[in-house]
Design a protein around this motif. Structure first.
Motif, PDB file in Angstrom:
ATOM      1  N   LYS A   1       0.834  -1.204   0.000  1.00  0.00           N
ATOM      2  CA  LYS A   1       0.000   0.000   0.000  1.00  0.00           C
ATOM      3  C   LYS A   1       0.869   1.254   0.000  1.00  0.00           C
ATOM      4  O   LYS A   1       0.585   2.222  -0.721  1.00  0.00           O
ATOM      5  CB  LYS A   1      -0.925  -0.023   1.220  1.00  0.00           C
ATOM      6  N   VAL A   2       1.938   1.244   0.788  1.00  0.00           N
ATOM      7  CA  VAL A   2       2.862   2.389   0.807  1.00  0.00           C
ATOM      8  C   VAL A   2       3.530   2.564  -0.544  1.00  0.00           C
ATOM      9  O   VAL A   2       3.715   3.686  -1.029  1.00  0.00           O
ATOM     10  CB  VAL A   2       3.907   2.207   1.925  1.00  0.00           C
ATOM     11  N   SER A   3       3.900   1.453  -1.186  1.00  0.00           N
ATOM     12  CA  SER A   3       4.583   1.545  -2.485  1.00  0.00           C
ATOM     13  C   SER A   3       3.694   2.135  -3.558  1.00  0.00           C
ATOM     14  O   SER A   3       4.188   2.733  -4.518  1.00  0.00           O
ATOM     15  CB  SER A   3       5.072   0.163  -2.911  1.00  0.00           C
ATOM     16  N   THR A   4       2.373   1.964  -3.429  1.00  0.00           N
ATOM     17  CA  THR A   4       1.460   2.578  -4.393  1.00  0.00           C
ATOM     18  C   THR A   4       1.178   4.036  -4.072  1.00  0.00           C
ATOM     19  O   THR A   4       0.537   4.721  -4.885  1.00  0.00           O
ATOM     20  CB  THR A   4       0.127   1.815  -4.422  1.00  0.00           C
ATOM     21  N   GLY A   5       1.622   4.506  -2.897  1.00  0.00           N
ATOM     22  CA  GLY A   5       1.404   5.900  -2.533  1.00  0.00           C
ATOM     23  C   GLY A   5       0.019   6.193  -2.009  1.00  0.00           C
ATOM     24  O   GLY A   5      -0.366   7.359  -1.917  1.00  0.00           O
ATOM     25  N   ASP A   6      -0.760   5.150  -1.671  1.00  0.00           N
ATOM     26  CA  ASP A   6      -2.124   5.362  -1.199  1.00  0.00           C
ATOM     27  C   ASP A   6      -2.108   5.643   0.296  1.00  0.00           C
ATOM     28  O   ASP A   6      -1.998   4.722   1.115  1.00  0.00           O
ATOM     29  CB  ASP A   6      -2.973   4.122  -1.512  1.00  0.00           C
ATOM     30  N   ASN A   7      -2.208   6.914   0.641  1.00  0.00           N
ATOM     31  CA  ASN A   7      -2.306   7.366   2.035  1.00  0.00           C
ATOM     32  C   ASN A   7      -1.123   6.878   2.873  1.00  0.00           C
ATOM     33  O   ASN A   7      -1.278   6.550   4.051  1.00  0.00           O
ATOM     34  CB  ASN A   7      -3.624   6.889   2.656  1.00  0.00           C
ATOM     35  N   TRP A   8       0.071   6.849   2.282  1.00  0.00           N
ATOM     36  CA  TRP A   8       1.234   6.472   3.079  1.00  0.00           C
ATOM     37  C   TRP A   8       1.596   7.578   4.072  1.00  0.00           C
ATOM     38  O   TRP A   8       2.206   7.292   5.117  1.00  0.00           O
ATOM     39  CB  TRP A   8       2.420   6.153   2.172  1.00  0.00           C
TER      40      TRP A   8
END
Length: 1329
Positions: free
Chosen positions: A1235-1242
């Motif tokens: 999820k962090v790698s996709t940049g979604d609300n990291w």
């Protein structure tokens, strides 16, 4: 004709952009040799500068009038009048152009046809308004004339039109992939997101004050979705009711009437009775996210592909259906976002340079060229400056030669010139710049008064120093001082600094001192590689200037359309500035005026929180408004912004290899370097001569006994260099045995197996394991065993290879050094545990660090896995150019960080309480017993500012930061919404620059990857195609007549087109399936399925006869056909069985597999090159996948150790972490990192992992405040900015290879078909498609 007319005709023929009649001149101008006065006027007017300027002025006025449109008012008379005037003007221009060029010449321009289209739309809009039908079509179409009136913008649009065929194929593939995944979503989860927990009817009748279902707001963002069987949430998981901080535990009064009397201080847990899970209510996010039909499913899949809010949708589905639903979303995001969307960027980037080379060079009549206007202004200014400087210079030279004072001043001026251009002066000024930047960096909120006084004094001192430098240079260089852009910038900074000192110290002009940080750019003269990247950045900004204007125009156009569609209709939740409710959407995401409409459109183009805009628009108007936002993203993000990728890649590939000539570094540096190198050579020669002389003297000297003893030891050590530890000789049996053991092939395999087993045990590690449990005992023993094995391996290798001295020793390899370091740390860990008793005070901090180092043990796999080692070495090869980009980004961050500190320090505090509408400042907040809190991302000091700036750079969370900046009032002041709209310039300018800097990473990775590819191809030249392949192309020539006819049918385009039409029909029919559909639709779907299955069976039989079994099975697409047909036949047979419910197979699997037949449509369209590109990309990402897995494993293990104790609850609400994605165990950590790698609300996850510790809170880890930013920042840089961009480089190379391969195959087939004399004429060209 007169001479003037001849000149006009020549100019006319030189400006035609599309082919005109044979002689290249307008027909009317050629045939009408003695034209009328009006005709000559039209020609003169059209080919002068006036049409362009007038059209630009009229369109500009129209855009301004459209921009001041206020949808919340009813007075739109001005817009109507201006629209009619524009229509009249351009209709008159149309008459003039037709008269000057003639009808044939006029319609030969494609842009003229576009003008006619715009005029027709405006006429239709006028007629509809007369009929009281208000569609407002002209407001959205009339600004498009600007595209043809500005020459640079017209060329850019012409380039885009040139790549439309290939780009259309990419977008078609993009839409089809989303459509296929959307159909799968409908098949799997139709209606699943509607399940809620309800009270029994009898309880609802007894207690009418209770809500029927658990959940307060219909269509809420985070609803409680329950499941009946396999999902992750059941009604029994509803948390207990709370009244304030009290958790309710009492039963309902009708079950135990005396419970409240026995426990008067407790309350009834009504949530325990919401135990019936059934369908009712709205879907999540204002009924916008569901899979009930193909439309909503397509929207949900498209949102997931954009990587914004996709994890929320995944959580819904995991709660409702199954935990394994995450596989669907991971595959969707990888294929849709990382592959398909990056393919779109690659297509634009690869076609950009070719399209610009083939652009027409002739001007379109009646256009304005900004570049020519700018060059004209610069030429006039330079001419004026040169005249003034020559006059002043001659006068000054005359005074110097004529007067005594001038003759005395001349040597002084020359000495001053030598001083200001000397090395020591430049080094002194550079040191002053560094000290000045340091003084700005240490400034922070709530700093001591003494530090404030010191900074004020240093500000005066540095301002005076830089002013003195400017004066000295002006005196020494004269007007030549202004010929260098850096001197001009220094002069501007000095003027701003003096202006700032004149004003008050706390005025807004204090932010101007942040621009002094840009003086840091002087240091790049000493870093040629960095200067090279800066020159690429400079050329990119210059070439992207018109692209920025086009982007601004697109934003303006969509803003105007949005104001007419959604103006004054979107009603967001009014969020209290002191509220911590994360369920509400900020009301500023609207189209109520031009400013916020443009900000909203720009936000959508950055894909940050665009899904909230989607939810509001769909709920406020109609679900069809999603088409507007999807079109905005495809045009603005996937097309316009990807042109920037092409500009950056082209600049990287076209940069010269000579860094010195590229950078423009003064030649004095080169001469200085040459002189230094010559001096070094002379010093080396003199040093070698002295060494020879010393050796001769030493040989002549007579050594003493002590010297003889020392020489003996040296000789002994020299003779035993090849001995391991100076104990084991090369002939030692034990050393020979160790060498044979460690060099045996099974030894390395065994160590790899042990490392894998150790990785498995590391994956089981987590901080929440009880110390006395069996799991903790076995994991500790396994860790001790693995440490012992690795220690034995290290000792064996040291004995076999030696320790330090020698080229093949153990410490000579950096990978061995890494292994040794990890082994030594493990031994220290075990020694500390054994040397201290469990009850005594152990050094917990050291043990925590040593336990974290266990997560690095997978690094040992790099040396032992050749593919992984090759990928890591290739990644390390890009460190140097990537480091330069990181330095440039660091300077960029540093500047905006210091600027943010000057603008916002101490202003990001807010009051948190139940009602803060009357709170003005901190004292009011504290007097009301509320909390005065600091926002998680702020600019109180440089470190916090850099973290905030990096979050904005990643495009995640920048909108909320912008809102906080707009609301900031002052130090210790309560925020006021939209207090200072000028702060938009800070945030928007940063995001625009971040687009270019992010694409610089892509340019570096593409350049590095292409260099590695060239080196590999030189080292491993591809083998030539075997001649048997050419013979195999003509296999059908030996067939019988009947079989050859079947072959011709199977290879004809008619069969492919027929199958394509059938599959398209099937695709649209399958899209008609929806939740709670009528029975006749289900029957229709089944019959369509049966017919299509029969057609596919017939196709397979015909192709088996035509090609034979062996040749047919060689094609992977044919294998897919066979698989789909077999699954379809099995589903038909199983579906007709009467007792199918007794079969232990989920019938939904067969329904989903049916969707695979839609993939057959891809092979029959004209996107085979793209398919080959994607297939080749997937086949080449093996090493990249290993790198991804490698980094994910290490960071997941570290994340579990660092953040494993963090859990979300009602008392600790999380912004990014979720109960289905946190760091409590290894699998959830992997999902969280993805999820962090996709940049979604990291950015929300970063906030959650930086908890603010209270003074007496022993459970809180204070080191997380520093460890968390380092952890996530390094992960985001490694994965998002490096590895993901490496995928772009692979796609770019794969696209190029697919084109070459496709051309080669076509040529081979044509050669075979044309060279065989026995080939009938009807077969020629059959395979040309």
């Amino acid at each position: 004709m007169t001479e003037t007319d001849d000149q006009l005709m020549t100019e006319c023929s030189a400006t035609v952009i599309t082919p005109l009649p044979e002689n290249g001149e307008p027909t009317s101008a050629v045939e009408e040799s003695s034209g009328t006065t009006f005709h000559r006027f039209c020609i003169r007017f059209l080919f002068s500068h006036w049409p362009g300027y007038l059209a630009f002025l009229v369109i500009g006025i129209g855009c301004v009038i459209h921009g001041i449109y206020l949808p919340c008012t009813d007075d739109h008379l001005m817009q109507k009048v201006v629209s009619r005037m524009m229509l009249a003007y351009f209709f008159g221009e149309l008459v003039i152009r037709v008269e000057a060029l003639g009808f044939s010449g006029y319609f030969s321009y494609n842009w003229h046809r576009f003008d006619i289209f715009v005029i027709c739309v405006e006429l239709v809009d006028l007629i509809l308004e007369l009929c009281e039908i208000h569609l407002s079509l002209s407001y959205s179409v009339s600004p498009l004339r600007l595209l043809s009136r500005i020459e640079e913008m017209r060329k850019l649009v012409t380039m885009l039109v040139g790549i439309l065929p290939m780009l259309g194929n990419v977008i078609l593939l993009y839409i089809l992939v989303i459509y296929i995944f959307a159909i799968v979503g409908v098949q799997l989860w139709a209606g699943d997101l509607l399940y809620r927990c309800f009270l029994p009817d009898e309880m609802l009748a007894m207690y009418s004050n209770l809500t029927p279902s658990y959940g307060s707001v219909p269509g809420e963002r985070f609803p409680f979705i329950c499941t009946l069987s396999e999902g992750m949430r059941f009604c029994r998981d509803i948390p207990a009711s709370r009244e304030g901080d009290l958790i309710c535990t009492l039963p309902a009064p009708h079950l135990d009437p005396l419970a409240s009397t026995r426990n008067g201080s407790q309350c009834v847990n009504w949530n325990a009775y919401y135990n019936i899970c059934r369908i009712s209510g709205q879907n999540p996010n204002l009924n916008s996210i569901n899979f009930d039909n193909i439309g909503y499913s397509w929207i949900a899949v498209f949102q997931s592909v954009t990587l914004e809010g996709w994890s929320d949708i995944m959580y819904y589905v995991m709660d409702a259906h199954s935990w394994w639903s995450f596989v669907y979303f991971v595959v969707l995001t990888i294929l849709g976002s990382y592959i398909i969307m990056n393919t779109c960027a690659v297509v634009i980037a690869t076609h950009y340079s070719d399209a610009m080379k083939h652009e027409p060079g002739r001007r379109f009549p009646g256009t304005v060229s900004f570049r020519e206007v700018w060059h004209g202004i610069k030429a006039r200014i330079s001419t004026l400056v040169s005249r003034v400087s020559s006059m002043l210079g001659s006068h000054h030279h005359h005074i110097e030669e004529s007067s005594l004072l001038g003759r005395c001043w001349l040597p002084i001026r020359r000495k001053l010139e030598m001083l200001v251009t000397g090395t020591y002066f430049n080094r002194f000024i550079t040191s002053a710049i560094l000290l000045n930047i340091l003084t700005m960096a240490i400034e922070h909120h709530d700093q001591p008064e003494m530090l404030t006084d010191v900074l004020k004094i240093s500000n005066f001192a540095f301002t005076g120093l830089f002013a003195l430098e400017m004066i000295l240079k002006l005196v020494a260089l004269g007007l030549d001082y202004f010929q260098d852009w850096s001197n001009n910038f220094d002069c501007l900074i000095v003027i701003i600094s003096l202006w700032e000192l004149q004003a008050e110290s706390d005025s807004r002009l204090s932010v101007m001192r942040a621009f002094r940080a840009l003086r840091f750019g002087r240091l790049v003269h000493f870093l040629p590689y960095l200067y090279r990247q800066l020159m690429v950045l400079k050329r990119t900004i210059e070439e992207a200037a018109m692209l920025c204007w086009l982007l601004f125009f697109i934003i303006f156009l969509f803003s105007v359309v949005g104001m007419h569609m959604f103006g004054c209709q979107i009603k967001g939740d009014i969020r209290d500035s002191g509220s911590k409710s994360f369920d509400k959407i900020d009301p500023r995401k609207n189209f109520d005026d031009l400013i916020w409409a443009m900000v909203t459109v720009f936000q959508v183009l950055t894909l940050e929180d665009w899904n909230f805009v989607l939810y509001n628009c769909m709920a406020s108007t109609s679900p069809w408004t999603a088409v507007f936002l999807v079109l905005m993203i495809i045009v603005g993000k996937n097309v316009i912004l990807n042109i920037l990728v092409g500009i950056v890649v082209e600049n990287f590939q076209n940069q010269p290899e000579d860094h010195a000539t590229l950078s423009g570094i003064p030649s004095t540096i080169d001469r200085r370097a040459t002189i230094v190198s010559e001096q070094d050579q002379l010093n080396a020669e003199s040093g070698s001569a002295q060494m020879q002389q010393l050796q001769v003297e030493e040989a002549r000297a007579v050594p003493t006994d002590q010297e003889l003893r020392a020489l003996g030891w040296k000789r002994w050590f020299k003779e035993h260099e090849d001995w391991s530890f100076y104990v084991f000789s090369p002939q030692n049996r034990w050393r020979i045995f160790c060498d044979k053991l460690v060099s045996h092939r099974h030894f390395n395999t065994g160590i790899q197996l042990v490392i894998l087993l150790n990785c498995i045990t590391i994956a089981f590690e987590r901080p929440t394991i009880p110390p006395d449990s069996n799991e903790r005992f076995y994991l500790d023993k396994a860790n001790d065993a693995f440490s012992a094995i690795f220690l034995v391996e290290m000792l064996l290798k040291m004995v076999a290879q030696g320790l330090i001295i020698g080229k093949t020793t153990y410490c000579h390899s950096p990978w061995n050094n890494l292994d040794g370091f990890l082994v030594v740390m493990s031994v220290i860990d075990i020694a500390i545990l054994l040397g201290t008793e469990e009850g005594s005070s152990r050094p917990l901090a050291i043990l925590k660090i040593l336990r974290l180092l266990r997560a690095l043990r997978p690094l040992r796999m790099i040396e032992r896995t050749p593919q992984l080692r090759l990928a890591v070495e290739a990644l390390l090869a890009s460190v140097k150019p990537m480091g330069n980009i990181i330095i440039i980004c660091g300077i960029f961050f540093f500047f905006y960080g210091i600027l943010g500190v000057q603008l916002f320090k101490g202003k990001f505090f807010y009051c948190h309480g139940s009602n803060v509408s009357m709170i003005v400042n901190k004292s009011d907040c504290l007097s009301s017993n509320y909390e005065w809190l600091l926002k998680e991302y702020n600019f109180d000091n440089l470190v916090s500012a850099l973290i905030s700036v990096f979050v904005m750079y990643s495009k995640d969370g920048w909108v909320e930061l912008m809102y906080d900046g707009l609301d900031a009032v002052g130090v210790d002041q309560q925020p006021i919404p939209n207090h200072n709209l000028w702060m938009l310039l800070y945030f928007i300018s940063f995001i625009l620059m971040s687009f270019i800097l992010l694409d610089m990473f892509i340019g570096v990775m593409v350049e590095t990857f292409h260099k590695c590819q060239r080196e590999q191809r030189i080292a491993h030249k591809p083998k030539s195609r075997p001649p048997s392949v050419a013979e195999d192309e003509a296999f059908f020539l030996k067939y019988s007549t009947t079989r050859r006819r079947i072959h011709s049918v199977c290879t004809s385009p008619a069969l492919e087109y027929s199958i394509t039409i059938c599959i398209f029909i099937s695709m649209f029919v399958m899209g008609a399936e929806h939740f709670q559909q009528p029975k006749y639709i289900s029957v229709l779907l089944e019959w369509v399925f049966y017919i299509l299955t029969l057609l596919l069976v017939i196709e397979i039989i015909l192709k088996l006869v035509a090609f034979g079994i062996v040749r047919y099975l060689k094609d992977s697409w044919n294998m897919l056909d066979i698989f789909v047909v077999l699954v379809s036949l099995i589903s038909v047979i199983v579906g007709q069985v009467k007792f199918q419910e007794k079969i232990p197979i989920n019938m939904g699997i067969f329904r989903v597999v049916r969707v695979l037949r839609l993939a057959q449509v891809l092979k029959t369209t004209k996107i085979k090159v793209l398919l080959k590109t994607i297939i080749r990309t997937l086949s080449q990402v093996g090493n990249i996948s290993l790198l991804f897995m490698f980094f994910f494993f290490i960071y997941a293990a570290l994340g579990v150790e660092l953040f494993g104790n963090i859990a979300c609850s009602i008392d600790f609400p999380c912004l990014g972490l979720h109960r289905l994605s946190d760091f409590n165990n290894f699998m959830l950590a992997l999902l969280t990192l993805y999820k962090v790698s996709t940049g979604d609300n990291w950015s929300g996850i970063l906030k959650d992992t930086m908890p603010g510790c209270l003074p007496n809170d022993e459970t809180c880890n204070p080191y997380l405040t520093y460890a968390s930013p380092i952890f996530f920042t390094s992960f985001v840089i490694t994965v998002q900015f490096v590895l993901v961009n490496l995928v772009v480089a692979v796609i770019m190379q794969a696209l190029d290879d697919s084109k070459k391969e496709g051309n080669g195959e076509t040529q081979m087939k044509m050669i075979v078909l044309l060279s065989d004399p026995a080939l009938p004429g009807e077969h020629i060209g059959e395979d040309s498609d």
